[in-house]
Write an enzyme that holds these catalytic residues in place. Sequence first.
Site: not given
Ligand code: PEP
Length: 249
Positions: A94, A96, A166, A212
């Site tokens: 991920h 993060e 992502e 999002s």
């Molecule tokens: C995520 O954490 O993988 C993510 C897509 O978060 P969000 O939907 O809040 O953008």
Amino acid sequence: MRQYYIAGNWKMNKNKAEAVELAKGLVAALKDGKNKYMIGVPYVYLDAVAQVVKGSNIQLGAQDVAATSNGAHTGEISTEMLKDIGCQTVILGHSERRHEIGESDELINKKVRKALADGLDVVLCIGELLSDREAGNAEDVCAFQLSADLSGVTAEQMAKVTIAYEPVWAIGTGKTATPADAQAIHKFCRDHIAKLYSKDVADKVIIQYGGSMKPENAQELLNQPDIDGGLIGGAALKVESFEKICKTY
Ligand code: PEP
């Protein structure tokens, strides 16, 4: 025909009672759902949530795992421990963890191979930073991450791998990639997987979009031919919004 796969990433949210309540709500809401579902739960609540989702159509996922087996690794959680409490899946790579914790592609690859070798399913997250996109490097970044993070993973093991594309600039920001932009990168990633493996593997691999995604934009994203589901952060923290996304199709 690929099945839609909708996964929730709860990140570092909820207390124990809230985690159990959310899981109970989702089990009830999704019991007749036609798609594949997973929730990525904080380590300390996995056991409690495991009791709730047991026997349901919702898979239990962790948000990380150690690259090593049980032993002297303070603070780490192993694949053995995850499986012991009924966890089937792990989210790896991920953004993060890449950008806040500093996980390298080399470490992510070790974790991917360890999880697969020990029988866990993997949701591998990839995606470019805003600066990469603005420099026209989004495809190169995704190709590099796919090649590096899947190094040593066999074609057979790819049946247990889901890719989550992502774009980092879209995560938790309210900004979503346009369906056309997301589709273009998903197609690029699928073609890259065909080069790494085969057309057959690429045709079968599920590629989720994350960034999002919410009930209001899920349909136009999921309508794209190479978008096979979603990895959902913020909108996965409430039964109503996650259920709506899960039931888009
Ligand atoms: C995520 O954490 O993988 C993510 C897509 O978060 P969000 O939907 O809040 O953008």
